[in-house]
Design an enzyme around this catalytic site. Structure first.
Site, short mmCIF file in Angstrom:
data_model
loop_
_atom_site.label_atom_id
_atom_site.label_comp_id
_atom_site.label_asym_id
_atom_site.label_seq_id
_atom_site.Cartn_x
_atom_site.Cartn_y
_atom_site.Cartn_z
N LYS A 156 -2.17 0.03 -6.52
CA LYS A 156 -3.24 0.71 -6.62
C LYS A 156 -4.09 0.90 -8.02
O LYS A 156 -5.26 1.03 -8.03
CB LYS A 156 -2.99 2.36 -6.27
CG LYS A 156 -2.41 2.44 -4.95
CD LYS A 156 -2.13 3.93 -4.46
CE LYS A 156 -1.86 4.14 -3.02
NZ LYS A 156 -1.64 5.73 -2.73
N ASP A 206 -6.79 9.08 -0.25
CA ASP A 206 -5.47 9.91 -0.19
C ASP A 206 -6.13 11.45 -0.34
O ASP A 206 -5.41 12.21 0.35
CB ASP A 206 -4.68 9.53 -1.40
CG ASP A 206 -3.82 8.29 -0.86
OD1 ASP A 206 -3.62 8.03 0.11
OD2 ASP A 206 -3.34 7.68 -2.04
#
Ligand code: NAP
Length: 289
Positions: A74, A110
Protein backbone atom coordinates in the site's frame (compact mmCIF):
# COMPACT_ATOMS: atom_id res chain seq x y z
CA UNK A 1 -29.07 -15.74 -14.46
CA UNK A 2 -25.83 -14.21 -15.78
CA UNK A 3 -22.72 -16.36 -16.01
CA UNK A 4 -19.18 -15.04 -15.57
CA UNK A 5 -17.60 -15.76 -18.97
CA UNK A 6 -14.04 -14.79 -19.87
CA UNK A 7 -13.97 -13.43 -23.44
CA UNK A 8 -11.43 -11.74 -25.69
CA UNK A 9 -12.82 -8.41 -24.40
CA UNK A 10 -12.78 -9.19 -20.68
CA UNK A 11 -11.50 -6.29 -18.60
CA UNK A 12 -9.03 -7.33 -15.93
CA UNK A 13 -9.00 -6.07 -12.35
CA UNK A 14 -6.77 -7.50 -9.64
CA UNK A 15 -5.45 -7.63 -6.11
CA UNK A 16 -1.72 -7.20 -5.52
CA UNK A 17 -0.07 -7.94 -2.18
CA UNK A 18 1.60 -10.74 -0.27
CA UNK A 19 -0.06 -12.93 0.87
CA UNK A 20 -3.28 -12.67 -1.14
CA UNK A 21 -4.73 -16.18 -1.21
CA UNK A 22 -6.92 -15.60 1.90
CA UNK A 23 -8.71 -12.60 0.35
CA UNK A 24 -12.49 -12.46 -0.05
CA UNK A 25 -12.11 -9.73 -2.71
CA UNK A 26 -12.10 -12.05 -5.79
CA UNK A 27 -15.33 -13.70 -4.60
CA UNK A 28 -17.02 -10.37 -3.93
CA UNK A 29 -15.95 -8.63 -7.16
CA UNK A 30 -16.42 -11.56 -9.54
CA UNK A 31 -19.90 -12.22 -8.12
CA UNK A 32 -20.78 -8.53 -8.48
CA UNK A 33 -19.53 -8.52 -12.12
CA UNK A 34 -21.61 -11.64 -12.78
CA UNK A 35 -24.75 -10.22 -11.16
CA UNK A 36 -24.50 -7.02 -13.23
CA UNK A 37 -23.52 -8.85 -16.45
CA UNK A 38 -20.21 -6.93 -16.69
CA UNK A 39 -17.44 -8.43 -18.84
CA UNK A 40 -14.85 -8.00 -16.09
CA UNK A 41 -12.76 -10.42 -14.02
CA UNK A 42 -10.77 -10.03 -10.78
CA UNK A 43 -7.65 -12.09 -10.02
CA UNK A 44 -5.12 -12.17 -7.16
CA UNK A 45 -1.34 -11.92 -7.67
CA UNK A 46 1.24 -12.42 -4.95
CA UNK A 47 3.51 -9.41 -5.49
CA UNK A 48 6.01 -8.03 -2.99
CA UNK A 49 6.94 -4.30 -2.97
CA UNK A 50 10.26 -4.92 -4.79
CA UNK A 51 8.27 -6.32 -7.78
CA UNK A 52 5.46 -3.77 -7.71
CA UNK A 53 6.92 -1.34 -10.26
CA UNK A 54 7.54 -4.12 -12.74
CA UNK A 55 3.97 -5.43 -12.32
CA UNK A 56 2.27 -2.02 -12.49
CA UNK A 57 4.31 -1.11 -15.61
CA UNK A 58 3.07 -4.34 -17.20
CA UNK A 59 -0.50 -3.49 -16.13
CA UNK A 60 -0.20 -0.17 -17.99
CA UNK A 61 0.83 -2.00 -21.17
CA UNK A 62 -1.88 -4.63 -20.68
CA UNK A 63 -4.52 -1.95 -20.12
CA UNK A 64 -5.64 -3.49 -16.83
CA UNK A 65 -8.59 -1.38 -15.68
CA UNK A 66 -7.64 -1.21 -12.04
CA UNK A 67 -6.39 -3.03 -8.99
CA UNK A 68 -6.43 -3.20 -5.23
CA UNK A 69 -3.35 -3.20 -3.04
CA UNK A 70 -3.06 -5.01 0.25
CA UNK A 71 -0.13 -5.28 2.66
CA UNK A 72 2.77 -4.82 2.14
CA UNK A 73 2.20 -2.89 -1.12
CA UNK A 74 0.00 0.00 0.00
CA UNK A 75 2.77 2.51 0.74
CA UNK A 76 5.00 1.47 -2.18
CA UNK A 77 2.10 2.12 -4.59
CA UNK A 78 1.97 5.66 -3.23
CA UNK A 79 5.37 6.26 -4.93
CA UNK A 80 4.35 4.65 -8.23
CA UNK A 81 0.98 6.30 -8.98
CA UNK A 82 0.68 9.19 -11.46
CA UNK A 83 -2.02 11.00 -9.48
CA UNK A 84 -3.11 10.58 -5.89
CA UNK A 85 -6.51 11.54 -4.48
CA UNK A 86 -6.46 14.17 -1.70
CA UNK A 87 -7.49 11.65 0.97
CA UNK A 88 -4.94 9.01 -0.13
CA UNK A 89 -2.30 11.78 -0.09
CA UNK A 90 -3.15 12.61 3.53
CA UNK A 91 -3.23 8.91 4.46
CA UNK A 92 0.08 8.18 2.69
CA UNK A 93 -1.13 4.82 1.37
CA UNK A 94 -3.12 3.50 -1.57
CA UNK A 95 -5.52 0.54 -1.72
CA UNK A 96 -7.18 1.14 -5.10
CA UNK A 97 -5.85 2.19 -8.49
CA UNK A 98 -7.80 3.09 -11.62
CA UNK A 99 -6.07 3.20 -14.98
CA UNK A 100 -7.17 5.78 -17.57
CA UNK A 101 -5.19 6.02 -20.82
CA UNK A 102 -2.01 4.62 -19.30
CA UNK A 103 -2.15 6.81 -16.19
CA UNK A 104 -2.54 5.29 -12.72
CA UNK A 105 -4.93 7.20 -10.44
CA UNK A 106 -4.60 6.21 -6.79
CA UNK A 107 -7.23 6.17 -4.04
CA UNK A 108 -7.69 4.84 -0.54
CA UNK A 109 -11.18 3.41 0.03
CA UNK A 110 -10.60 1.91 3.52
CA UNK A 111 -11.83 5.00 5.37
CA UNK A 112 -14.81 5.37 3.00
CA UNK A 113 -15.60 1.71 3.73
CA UNK A 114 -15.55 2.32 7.47
CA UNK A 115 -17.72 5.45 7.30
CA UNK A 116 -20.27 3.60 5.13
CA UNK A 117 -20.26 0.73 7.64
CA UNK A 118 -21.11 3.22 10.41
CA UNK A 119 -24.11 4.40 8.37
CA UNK A 120 -25.08 0.82 7.54
CA UNK A 121 -25.14 0.05 11.27
CA UNK A 122 -27.66 2.89 11.66
CA UNK A 123 -25.43 5.55 13.26
CA UNK A 124 -24.67 9.17 12.41
CA UNK A 125 -21.31 10.34 13.75
CA UNK A 126 -21.01 13.55 11.73
CA UNK A 127 -20.46 16.50 14.09
CA UNK A 128 -19.68 14.08 16.94
CA UNK A 129 -16.60 12.99 18.91
CA UNK A 130 -14.75 9.81 17.86
CA UNK A 131 -12.10 7.98 19.87
CA UNK A 132 -9.89 5.88 17.60
CA UNK A 133 -7.62 3.19 19.03
CA UNK A 134 -4.49 2.69 16.91
CA UNK A 135 -2.57 4.72 14.35
CA UNK A 136 -1.50 2.03 11.87
CA UNK A 137 -2.58 1.78 8.25
CA UNK A 138 -6.29 1.15 8.79
CA UNK A 139 -6.57 3.67 11.65
CA UNK A 140 -4.94 6.39 9.53
CA UNK A 141 -7.40 5.82 6.67
CA UNK A 142 -10.35 5.93 9.09
CA UNK A 143 -9.05 9.04 10.87
CA UNK A 144 -8.59 10.99 7.64
CA UNK A 145 -11.96 9.98 6.16
CA UNK A 146 -13.85 10.64 9.41
CA UNK A 147 -12.33 14.13 9.55
CA UNK A 148 -13.06 14.83 5.86
CA UNK A 149 -16.64 13.63 6.31
CA UNK A 150 -17.24 16.01 9.23
CA UNK A 151 -16.55 14.23 12.50
CA UNK A 152 -16.16 17.19 14.89
CA UNK A 153 -13.50 15.87 17.26
CA UNK A 154 -11.11 12.97 16.85
CA UNK A 155 -8.96 11.54 19.64
CA UNK A 156 -6.24 9.19 18.39
CA UNK A 157 -5.08 6.72 21.05
CA UNK A 158 -1.95 4.60 20.76
CA UNK A 159 0.23 2.71 23.16
CA UNK A 160 3.49 4.22 24.28
CA UNK A 161 6.39 3.68 21.87
CA UNK A 162 7.67 4.83 18.53
CA UNK A 163 4.20 4.88 16.94
CA UNK A 164 2.86 7.40 19.43
CA UNK A 165 4.76 10.13 17.57
CA UNK A 166 2.98 8.94 14.41
CA UNK A 167 -0.33 9.50 16.19
CA UNK A 168 0.72 13.04 17.17
CA UNK A 169 1.82 13.77 13.58
CA UNK A 170 -1.40 12.36 12.13
CA UNK A 171 -3.52 14.45 14.53
CA UNK A 172 -1.55 17.53 13.49
CA UNK A 173 -1.93 16.81 9.73
CA UNK A 174 -5.68 16.30 10.10
CA UNK A 175 -6.14 19.46 12.17
CA UNK A 176 -4.21 21.50 9.57
CA UNK A 177 -6.10 20.10 6.57
CA UNK A 178 -9.69 19.70 7.81
CA UNK A 179 -12.06 21.41 10.23
CA UNK A 180 -11.84 18.48 12.65
CA UNK A 181 -10.41 19.15 16.14
CA UNK A 182 -7.84 16.52 17.03
CA UNK A 183 -5.98 15.35 20.11
CA UNK A 184 -4.06 12.26 21.17
CA UNK A 185 -3.91 10.10 24.27
CA UNK A 186 -1.72 7.27 25.49
CA UNK A 187 -3.54 3.95 25.75
CA UNK A 188 -1.87 3.41 29.12
CA UNK A 189 -3.16 6.72 30.58
CA UNK A 190 -6.46 5.31 31.81
CA UNK A 191 -7.54 8.36 33.80
CA UNK A 192 -7.12 10.71 30.80
CA UNK A 193 -8.74 8.10 28.56
CA UNK A 194 -11.74 7.78 30.90
CA UNK A 195 -12.37 11.54 30.73
CA UNK A 196 -12.03 11.57 26.93
CA UNK A 197 -14.33 8.55 26.44
CA UNK A 198 -16.94 10.11 28.77
CA UNK A 199 -17.74 12.77 26.11
CA UNK A 200 -17.28 10.51 23.07
CA UNK A 201 -20.05 9.27 20.79
CA UNK A 202 -18.13 6.37 19.24
CA UNK A 203 -15.02 4.33 20.11
CA UNK A 204 -13.39 2.45 17.25
CA UNK A 205 -10.76 -0.23 17.67
CA UNK A 206 -8.38 -0.04 14.71
CA UNK A 207 -5.55 -1.88 16.48
CA UNK A 208 -4.92 -5.53 15.72
CA UNK A 209 -5.57 -6.42 19.37
CA UNK A 210 -8.36 -8.99 19.63
CA UNK A 211 -7.85 -10.51 16.19
CA UNK A 212 -7.70 -14.34 15.98
CA UNK A 213 -5.73 -16.24 17.15
CA UNK A 214 -5.19 -13.63 19.91
CA UNK A 215 -8.91 -13.22 20.47
CA UNK A 216 -8.77 -13.49 24.27
CA UNK A 217 -7.34 -9.96 24.57
CA UNK A 218 -8.92 -6.53 24.39
CA UNK A 219 -7.23 -3.20 23.62
CA UNK A 220 -9.02 -1.77 26.69
CA UNK A 221 -7.71 -3.40 29.85
CA UNK A 222 -10.40 -1.64 31.92
CA UNK A 223 -13.95 -1.96 30.58
CA UNK A 224 -15.27 0.55 33.14
CA UNK A 225 -13.89 3.19 30.75
CA UNK A 226 -16.94 2.48 28.56
CA UNK A 227 -20.45 3.89 29.09
CA UNK A 228 -23.80 2.65 27.71
CA UNK A 229 -24.32 5.63 25.35
CA UNK A 230 -21.04 4.90 23.56
CA UNK A 231 -21.08 3.11 20.19
CA UNK A 232 -18.24 0.57 20.25
CA UNK A 233 -17.00 -0.60 16.89
CA UNK A 234 -14.20 -2.98 16.03
CA UNK A 235 -12.69 -3.15 12.54
CA UNK A 236 -11.64 -6.73 13.25
CA UNK A 237 -14.01 -9.30 11.68
CA UNK A 238 -12.28 -12.51 12.78
CA UNK A 239 -13.69 -13.24 15.33
CA UNK A 240 -17.06 -11.67 14.47
CA UNK A 241 -17.48 -10.62 18.13
CA UNK A 242 -14.20 -9.49 19.68
CA UNK A 243 -13.54 -9.40 23.41
CA UNK A 244 -13.86 -5.59 23.25
CA UNK A 245 -17.32 -5.96 21.70
CA UNK A 246 -18.26 -8.49 24.41
CA UNK A 247 -17.11 -6.05 27.13
CA UNK A 248 -19.13 -3.28 25.47
CA UNK A 249 -22.27 -5.39 25.03
CA UNK A 250 -22.13 -6.33 28.74
CA UNK A 251 -22.27 -2.61 29.58
CA UNK A 252 -25.14 -2.03 27.14
CA UNK A 253 -23.22 -0.28 24.32
CA UNK A 254 -24.34 -0.76 20.72
CA UNK A 255 -21.57 -2.54 18.78
CA UNK A 256 -20.60 -3.59 15.27
CA UNK A 257 -17.60 -5.36 13.74
CA UNK A 258 -15.33 -4.77 10.71
CA UNK A 259 -17.11 -7.01 8.24
CA UNK A 260 -18.98 -4.26 6.41
CA UNK A 261 -15.90 -1.99 6.32
CA UNK A 262 -14.37 -4.76 4.20
CA UNK A 263 -17.49 -4.92 2.02
CA UNK A 264 -17.82 -1.16 1.49
CA UNK A 265 -14.14 -0.50 0.77
CA UNK A 266 -14.56 -3.06 -2.03
CA UNK A 267 -17.84 -1.50 -3.18
CA UNK A 268 -16.11 1.87 -3.57
CA UNK A 269 -13.28 0.31 -5.62
CA UNK A 270 -15.90 -1.46 -7.75
CA UNK A 271 -17.65 1.89 -8.38
CA UNK A 272 -14.35 3.54 -9.35
CA UNK A 273 -13.55 0.81 -11.89
CA UNK A 274 -17.00 0.21 -13.39
CA UNK A 275 -19.00 3.38 -12.67
CA UNK A 276 -21.67 1.09 -11.21
CA UNK A 277 -22.92 0.41 -7.69
CA UNK A 278 -22.04 -3.02 -6.31
CA UNK A 279 -25.24 -5.06 -5.71
CA UNK A 280 -24.80 -4.85 -1.94
CA UNK A 281 -27.77 -6.96 -0.69
CA UNK A 282 -26.77 -9.98 -2.80
CA UNK A 283 -23.06 -9.69 -1.96
CA UNK A 284 -23.87 -9.27 1.73
CA UNK A 285 -26.08 -12.34 1.75
CA UNK A 286 -23.58 -14.52 -0.10
CA UNK A 287 -20.26 -13.55 1.53
CA UNK A 288 -20.84 -11.27 4.53
CA UNK A 289 -23.49 -12.95 6.68
P1 NAP B 1 -0.98 -1.97 11.48
O1 NAP B 1 -0.70 -0.93 10.46
O2 NAP B 1 0.06 -2.97 11.80
O3 NAP B 1 -1.40 -1.21 12.84
C1 NAP B 1 -1.64 -1.94 14.02
C2 NAP B 1 -2.04 -0.98 15.14
O4 NAP B 1 -2.32 -1.81 16.30
C3 NAP B 1 -0.94 0.00 15.56
O5 NAP B 1 -1.51 1.19 16.02
C4 NAP B 1 -0.27 -0.77 16.72
O6 NAP B 1 0.41 0.05 17.63
C5 NAP B 1 -1.49 -1.37 17.39
N1 NAP B 1 -1.14 -2.51 18.22
C6 NAP B 1 -0.59 -3.69 17.81
N2 NAP B 1 -0.39 -4.49 18.87
C7 NAP B 1 -0.80 -3.80 19.97
C8 NAP B 1 -0.86 -4.09 21.35
N3 NAP B 1 -0.46 -5.28 21.83
N4 NAP B 1 -1.37 -3.15 22.18
C9 NAP B 1 -1.80 -1.97 21.71
N5 NAP B 1 -1.77 -1.62 20.41
C10 NAP B 1 -1.28 -2.53 19.54
O7 NAP B 1 -2.26 -2.82 11.07
P2 NAP B 1 -3.53 -2.35 10.19
O8 NAP B 1 -3.32 -2.72 8.79
O9 NAP B 1 -3.86 -0.94 10.53
O10 NAP B 1 -4.67 -3.34 10.76
C11 NAP B 1 -5.16 -3.22 12.08
C12 NAP B 1 -6.33 -4.20 12.26
O11 NAP B 1 -7.40 -3.81 11.42
C13 NAP B 1 -6.02 -5.65 11.89
O12 NAP B 1 -6.65 -6.48 12.83
C14 NAP B 1 -6.63 -5.82 10.53
O13 NAP B 1 -7.06 -7.13 10.26
C15 NAP B 1 -7.85 -4.90 10.64
N6 NAP B 1 -8.29 -4.36 9.35
C16 NAP B 1 -9.59 -4.49 9.01
C17 NAP B 1 -10.05 -3.97 7.81
C18 NAP B 1 -11.50 -4.14 7.42
O14 NAP B 1 -11.81 -3.93 6.25
N7 NAP B 1 -12.38 -4.47 8.34
C19 NAP B 1 -9.16 -3.30 6.95
C20 NAP B 1 -7.83 -3.16 7.34
C21 NAP B 1 -7.39 -3.70 8.55
P3 NAP B 1 2.04 0.10 17.56
O15 NAP B 1 2.38 0.74 16.26
O16 NAP B 1 2.40 0.89 18.77
O17 NAP B 1 2.50 -1.34 17.59
Amino acid sequence: MNELIITGHTTLTALLGSPVTHSVSPLMHNEAFRLLGLDYAYLCFDVTPDKLKCVTDAFRVMNVRGFNLTMPDKTKMFELADEISPSAAMIGAVNTVVQENGKLYAYNTDGIGYMQAVKDAGFDIIGKHMVLLGCGGAATAIAVQAALDGVKRLTIVNRQGASYQKAVKLADTIAKNTSCQTDTCLLEDTSALKQIIATAHILTNATSVGMAPMDSVSPLADETLLHPELIVSDIIYNPRTTLLMKQAKAIGCPTFNGLYMLLYQGAEAFRLWTGKAMPIPQIKEKYFS
